[in-house]
Design a protein around this motif. Structure first.
Motif, PDB file in Angstrom:
ATOM      1  N   ASP A   1       0.859  -1.185   0.000  1.00 11.80           N
ATOM      2  CA  ASP A   1       0.000   0.000   0.000  1.00 11.80           C
ATOM      3  C   ASP A   1       0.898   1.238   0.000  1.00 11.80           C
ATOM      4  OD1 ASP A   1      -1.854   1.958   0.285  1.00 11.80           O
ATOM      5  OD2 ASP A   1      -2.624   1.303   2.234  1.00 11.80           O
ATOM      6  N   TRP A   2       0.785   2.101  -1.031  1.00 14.47           N
ATOM      7  CA  TRP A   2       1.681   3.237  -1.225  1.00 14.47           C
ATOM      8  C   TRP A   2       1.122   4.545  -0.665  1.00 14.47           C
ATOM      9  CZ3 TRP A   2       6.450   2.241  -3.016  1.00 14.47           C
ATOM     10  CH2 TRP A   2       6.643   0.996  -3.638  1.00 14.47           C
ATOM     11  N   GLU A   3       0.115   4.465   0.186  1.00 14.49           N
ATOM     12  CA  GLU A   3      -0.486   5.678   0.750  1.00 14.49           C
ATOM     13  C   GLU A   3       0.540   6.445   1.591  1.00 14.49           C
ATOM     14  OE1 GLU A   3      -3.185   8.607   1.619  1.00 14.49           O
ATOM     15  OE2 GLU A   3      -3.382   7.015   0.136  1.00 14.49           O
ATOM     16  N   LYS A   4       0.536   7.785   1.451  1.00 14.12           N
ATOM     17  CA  LYS A   4       1.430   8.705   2.167  1.00 14.12           C
ATOM     18  C   LYS A   4       2.901   8.421   1.858  1.00 14.12           C
ATOM     19  CE  LYS A   4      -1.833  10.949   4.408  1.00 14.12           C
ATOM     20  NZ  LYS A   4      -2.078  12.388   4.177  1.00 14.12           N
ATOM     21  N   THR A   5       3.190   8.266   0.569  1.00 15.49           N
ATOM     22  CA  THR A   5       4.584   8.118   0.117  1.00 15.49           C
ATOM     23  C   THR A   5       4.935   9.315  -0.763  1.00 15.49           C
ATOM     24  OG1 THR A   5       3.812   6.739  -1.731  1.00 15.49           O
ATOM     25  CG2 THR A   5       4.698   5.601   0.193  1.00 15.49           C
ATOM     26  N   TYR A   6       6.175   9.807  -0.589  1.00 13.66           N
ATOM     27  CA  TYR A   6       6.655  10.976  -1.325  1.00 13.66           C
ATOM     28  C   TYR A   6       8.068  10.621  -1.796  1.00 13.66           C
ATOM     29  CZ  TYR A   6       2.959  12.883   1.598  1.00 13.66           C
ATOM     30  OH  TYR A   6       1.762  13.085   2.237  1.00 13.66           O
ATOM     31  N   TYR A   7       8.261  10.527  -3.120  1.00 17.63           N
ATOM     32  CA  TYR A   7       9.517   9.935  -3.572  1.00 17.63           C
ATOM     33  C   TYR A   7       9.919  10.424  -4.971  1.00 17.63           C
ATOM     34  CZ  TYR A   7       6.170   6.766  -5.834  1.00 17.63           C
ATOM     35  OH  TYR A   7       5.135   6.247  -6.570  1.00 17.63           O
ATOM     36  N   PHE A   8      11.202  10.216  -5.234  1.00 17.71           N
ATOM     37  CA  PHE A   8      11.804  10.430  -6.554  1.00 17.71           C
ATOM     38  C   PHE A   8      11.879   9.064  -7.238  1.00 17.71           C
ATOM     39  CE2 PHE A   8      15.547   9.990  -9.209  1.00 17.71           C
ATOM     40  CZ  PHE A   8      15.528  11.120 -10.003  1.00 17.71           C
ATOM     41  N   ARG A   9      11.593   9.049  -8.557  1.00 11.99           N
ATOM     42  CA  ARG A   9      11.620   7.776  -9.280  1.00 11.99           C
ATOM     43  C   ARG A   9      12.349   7.965 -10.620  1.00 11.99           C
ATOM     44  NH1 ARG A   9       6.282   4.413 -11.125  1.00 11.99           N
ATOM     45  NH2 ARG A   9       5.809   6.345 -12.224  1.00 11.99           N
ATOM     46  N   THR A  10      13.257   7.030 -10.924  1.00 14.21           N
ATOM     47  CA  THR A  10      13.909   6.963 -12.240  1.00 14.21           C
ATOM     48  C   THR A  10      13.541   5.635 -12.876  1.00 14.21           C
ATOM     49  OG1 THR A  10      15.763   8.431 -11.809  1.00 14.21           O
ATOM     50  CG2 THR A  10      16.136   6.738 -13.419  1.00 14.21           C
ATOM     51  N   LEU A  11      13.061   5.691 -14.147  1.00 11.79           N
ATOM     52  CA  LEU A  11      12.625   4.484 -14.861  1.00 11.79           C
ATOM     53  C   LEU A  11      13.389   4.369 -16.164  1.00 11.79           C
ATOM     54  CD1 LEU A  11       9.798   6.244 -13.956  1.00 11.79           C
ATOM     55  CD2 LEU A  11       8.892   3.967 -14.256  1.00 11.79           C
ATOM     56  N   TRP A  12      13.813   3.143 -16.475  1.00 12.93           N
ATOM     57  CA  TRP A  12      14.420   2.833 -17.780  1.00 12.93           C
ATOM     58  C   TRP A  12      13.395   2.070 -18.605  1.00 12.93           C
ATOM     59  CZ3 TRP A  12      17.596   3.512 -21.586  1.00 12.93           C
ATOM     60  CH2 TRP A  12      17.843   2.484 -22.491  1.00 12.93           C
ATOM     61  N   PHE A  13      12.899   2.694 -19.699  1.00 10.19           N
ATOM     62  CA  PHE A  13      11.964   2.052 -20.615  1.00 10.19           C
ATOM     63  C   PHE A  13      12.769   1.454 -21.760  1.00 10.19           C
ATOM     64  CE2 PHE A  13       9.183   5.157 -18.553  1.00 10.19           C
ATOM     65  CZ  PHE A  13       8.078   4.385 -18.267  1.00 10.19           C
ATOM     66  N   GLY A  14      12.901   0.132 -21.753  1.00 10.24           N
ATOM     67  CA  GLY A  14      13.687  -0.530 -22.787  1.00 10.24           C
ATOM     68  C   GLY A  14      13.111  -0.354 -24.173  1.00 10.24           C
ATOM     69  N   ASN A  15      11.764  -0.364 -24.297  1.00  6.93           N
ATOM     70  CA  ASN A  15      11.146  -0.233 -25.616  1.00  6.93           C
ATOM     71  C   ASN A  15      11.398   1.154 -26.202  1.00  6.93           C
ATOM     72  OD1 ASN A  15      10.093  -2.828 -25.499  1.00  6.93           O
ATOM     73  ND2 ASN A  15       8.276  -2.160 -24.411  1.00  6.93           N
ATOM     74  N   GLU A  16      11.324   2.182 -25.340  1.00  7.55           N
ATOM     75  CA  GLU A  16      11.521   3.551 -25.809  1.00  7.55           C
ATOM     76  C   GLU A  16      13.004   3.934 -25.866  1.00  7.55           C
ATOM     77  OE1 GLU A  16       9.256   6.333 -23.565  1.00  7.55           O
ATOM     78  OE2 GLU A  16       7.416   5.188 -23.709  1.00  7.55           O
ATOM     79  N   LYS A  17      13.862   3.140 -25.229  1.00  7.90           N
ATOM     80  CA  LYS A  17      15.294   3.440 -25.139  1.00  7.90           C
ATOM     81  C   LYS A  17      15.522   4.799 -24.466  1.00  7.90           C
ATOM     82  CE  LYS A  17      16.632  -0.231 -27.500  1.00  7.90           C
ATOM     83  NZ  LYS A  17      15.359  -0.925 -27.511  1.00  7.90           N
ATOM     84  N   LYS A  18      14.793   5.067 -23.358  1.00  9.15           N
ATOM     85  CA  LYS A  18      14.893   6.351 -22.656  1.00  9.15           C
ATOM     86  C   LYS A  18      14.853   6.138 -21.151  1.00  9.15           C
ATOM     87  CE  LYS A  18      12.981   9.680 -25.933  1.00  9.15           C
ATOM     88  NZ  LYS A  18      11.886  10.644 -26.172  1.00  9.15           N
ATOM     89  N   ILE A  19      15.475   7.095 -20.427  1.00 10.64           N
ATOM     90  CA  ILE A  19      15.384   7.142 -18.961  1.00 10.64           C
ATOM     91  C   ILE A  19      14.506   8.330 -18.594  1.00 10.64           C
ATOM     92  CG2 ILE A  19      16.658   7.569 -16.832  1.00 10.64           C
ATOM     93  CD1 ILE A  19      18.953   5.971 -17.986  1.00 10.64           C
ATOM     94  N   HIS A  20      13.441   8.074 -17.797  1.00  7.90           N
ATOM     95  CA  HIS A  20      12.546   9.131 -17.325  1.00  7.90           C
ATOM     96  C   HIS A  20      12.713   9.290 -15.816  1.00  7.90           C
ATOM     97  CE1 HIS A  20      10.381   9.292 -21.131  1.00  7.90           C
ATOM     98  NE2 HIS A  20      10.409   7.974 -21.131  1.00  7.90           N
ATOM     99  N   SER A  21      12.716  10.534 -15.334  1.00  7.67           N
ATOM    100  CA  SER A  21      12.776  10.813 -13.903  1.00  7.67           C
ATOM    101  C   SER A  21      11.520  11.590 -13.509  1.00  7.67           C
ATOM    102  CB  SER A  21      14.025  11.617 -13.565  1.00  7.67           C
ATOM    103  OG  SER A  21      15.169  10.829 -13.827  1.00  7.67           O
ATOM    104  N   GLN A  22      10.920  11.189 -12.349  1.00  8.14           N
ATOM    105  CA  GLN A  22       9.627  11.771 -11.946  1.00  8.14           C
ATOM    106  C   GLN A  22       9.636  12.090 -10.453  1.00  8.14           C
ATOM    107  OE1 GLN A  22       7.145   8.513 -13.061  1.00  8.14           O
ATOM    108  NE2 GLN A  22       7.091   9.055 -15.238  1.00  8.14           N
ATOM    109  N   ASN A  23       8.850  13.094 -10.112  1.00  7.67           N
ATOM    110  CA  ASN A  23       8.579  13.471  -8.727  1.00  7.67           C
ATOM    111  C   ASN A  23       7.171  12.957  -8.406  1.00  7.67           C
ATOM    112  OD1 ASN A  23       8.677  14.705  -6.242  1.00  7.67           O
ATOM    113  ND2 ASN A  23       8.028  16.688  -7.022  1.00  7.67           N
ATOM    114  N   CYS A  24       7.053  11.983  -7.467  1.00  8.26           N
ATOM    115  CA  CYS A  24       5.785  11.270  -7.275  1.00  8.26           C
ATOM    116  C   CYS A  24       5.308  11.380  -5.817  1.00  8.26           C
ATOM    117  CB  CYS A  24       5.930   9.785  -7.624  1.00  8.26           C
ATOM    118  SG  CYS A  24       6.644   9.510  -9.260  1.00  8.26           S
ATOM    119  N   LYS A  25       3.969  11.262  -5.654  1.00  4.34           N
ATOM    120  CA  LYS A  25       3.394  11.151  -4.298  1.00  4.34           C
ATOM    121  C   LYS A  25       2.061  10.419  -4.383  1.00  4.34           C
ATOM    122  CE  LYS A  25       0.848  15.550  -4.027  1.00  4.34           C
ATOM    123  NZ  LYS A  25       0.613  16.764  -3.227  1.00  4.34           N
ATOM    124  N   ASN A  26       1.732   9.697  -3.281  1.00  5.99           N
ATOM    125  CA  ASN A  26       0.443   9.043  -3.095  1.00  5.99           C
ATOM    126  C   ASN A  26      -0.172   9.622  -1.830  1.00  5.99           C
ATOM    127  OD1 ASN A  26       0.187   6.603  -5.106  1.00  5.99           O
ATOM    128  ND2 ASN A  26       2.328   6.692  -4.456  1.00  5.99           N
TER     129      ASN A  26
END
Length: 438
Positions: free
Chosen positions: A341-366
């Motif tokens: 359960d991700w309720e009350k989480t505040y975090y930085f996320r980096t994702l590697w999408f192999g299909n797109e050949k790109k790295i995305h970085s996001q500022n996320c919260k639940n």
């Protein structure tokens, strides 16, 4: 009557100039040798081949279909060319040359004109041809004249430049001579000045040397005082009370440092190393989630993390991999570990999408059942060996992030108490996601 007509025809044939042209008037000339065998003297001359033949060689050469046609142009030796003096006559038809054929590139007569017309050759009158040649000659002469003028101009310019260079070289040589003399004079003056300075320094150095000795003696006294203080401290360390105080202070310092909590490890997926400072996910199938031990409620804090391993695009081209780094409400830790359960989480996320050949970085919260994310610019990428920082201001209830000293926006309105957490995505191959708290 019939016989008389036939006899008349025969007489006409005998008087035909074409038939008579093979008859040669004897001329006292030297007969050349055969140009084929080079043994016998020539008996015939072929005006088409332009070769002297003996009788045997002539019969051997003129056997083919095309060579048989040369029989009309064979004359007995000694051969004297007819009308050789007149060069304005056609060599084939013995008529005046009055036209020019462009395709054959030669002068032609009226009979040759018929053959050229059949072959669609371009033909000019002699006047037109002479005009064309004269125009071409004029163009060539003009070019030559222009080139001569240009060459003269270039020669003049080169001579002018040469003279300029000579003058400049002379001026430079004069300058060098004058400046060298001045430099020699300056060096001599400097030499005298340095010698005088050395004499003065010798006097001053004697005075300063005495001052340095006095300072060293004062420093020796200070060192002796510090040694005495160290001896007193060592005696205090032996005392039980002081030992307890030192241990308690060390424990407080160690408690203040962040580390991973083995109890808050989802299905024990994350392997801990380096005294719970390093988190490693060895799985190829599952991602791992783990929380930190320390509770943050007041003051300002920094959690520094080194990224030991992260996907290499060359090795993990078609995979989906991510790392999450942030905080969670202290009371919600068990729900995250047990129920995901991700309720009350505040975090930085980096994702590697192999299909797109790109790295995305996001500022996320639940928050309150709602997921929110903000995309960072493309240049914000988390890589292997990067230093990532979570900056907590619990007085203002704010979180922000840093990658290699580059500040990134985070979130506000944090809960009263939070704990550090991370998610390490599964990764195929030898390199697995791994992070270390510094």
């Amino acid at each position: 009557m019939y016989k008389s007509r036939s006899s008349q025809k025969k007489k006409k044939k005998s008087q035909d100039p074409k038939r008579l042209r093979n008859i040669r008037i004897p001329v006292e000339l030297e007969i050349p040798q055969c140009e084929v065998c080079e043994e016998k003297k020539a008996d015939f001359y072929c005006t088409e081949c332009k070769v002297h033949y003996c009788q045997n060689c002539e019969s051997e050469v003129h056997t083919s279909f095309w060579k048989k046609k040369h029989k009309e142009f064979i004359f007995q030796e000694p051969y004297v060319p007819r009308k050789k003096i007149n060069s304005n006559l056609c060599s084939k038809h013995m008529k005046e040359l009055c036209l020019y054929c462009k395709d054959e590139n030669e002068l032609i007569c009226g009979k040759c004109y018929g053959n050229c017309k059949i072959n669609n050759h371009s033909i000019l009158a002699l006047d037109e041809y002479s005009n064309e040649i004269s125009e071409k000659i004029k163009i060539i002469l003009n070019k030559i004249q222009n080139e001569e003028i240009q060459s003269k101009e270039t020669i003049q310019k080169s001579l002018e430049l040469k003279n300029k260079f000579k003058i400049e070289i002379k001026e430079l040589s004069n300058l060098i001579e004058t400046q060298s003399d001045l430099l020699i004079q300056k060096i001599q003056k400097l030499k005298i000045n340095h010698l005088n300075l050395l004499k003065k320094v010798g006097i001053i150095s004697d005075l300063k040397f005495d001052q340095i000795i006095n300072k060293n003696e004062a420093k020796k006294e200070e060192i002796n005082e510090t040694k005495n203080q160290i001896k007193i401290l060592k005696k205090l360390e032996k005392d039980e009370k002081t030992i307890k105080l030192i241990r308690e202070s060390k424990e407080i310092i160690e408690k203040d440092k962040e580390e991973f909590d083995p109890k808050m490890n989802h299905i024990n997926q994350i392997i801990l190393k380096n005294v719970n400072k390093t988190a490693w996910n060895p799985s190829i199938v599952r991602d791992g989630v783990i929380c930190g031990k320390k509770i943050y409620s007041q003051g300002k804090h920094q959690i520094k993390i080194k990224i030991d391993q992260f996907p290499n695009p060359e090795l993990h081209q078609n995979e989906y991999v991510q790392i999450q780094l942030g905080v969670i409400k202290t009371e919600n830790r068990e729900n995250l570990i047990k129920k995901r359960d991700w309720e009350k989480t505040y975090y930085f996320r980096t994702l590697w999408f192999g299909n797109e050949k790109k790295i995305h970085s996001q500022n996320c919260k639940n928050e309150n059942g709602k997921y929110t994310q903000e995309q960072y610019p493309e240049e914000i990428k988390l890589k292997k060996n990067d230093i990532f920082e979570i900056i907590l201001d619990m007085d203002q209830k704010k979180i922000s992030f840093k990658i290699n000293e580059k500040n990134l926006v985070g979130w506000g309105n944090l809960p009263e108490k939070v704990n550090f957490f991370t998610l390490l995505e599964n990764l195929k191959g030898e390199e697995k996601n791994q992070i270390t708290i510094i």
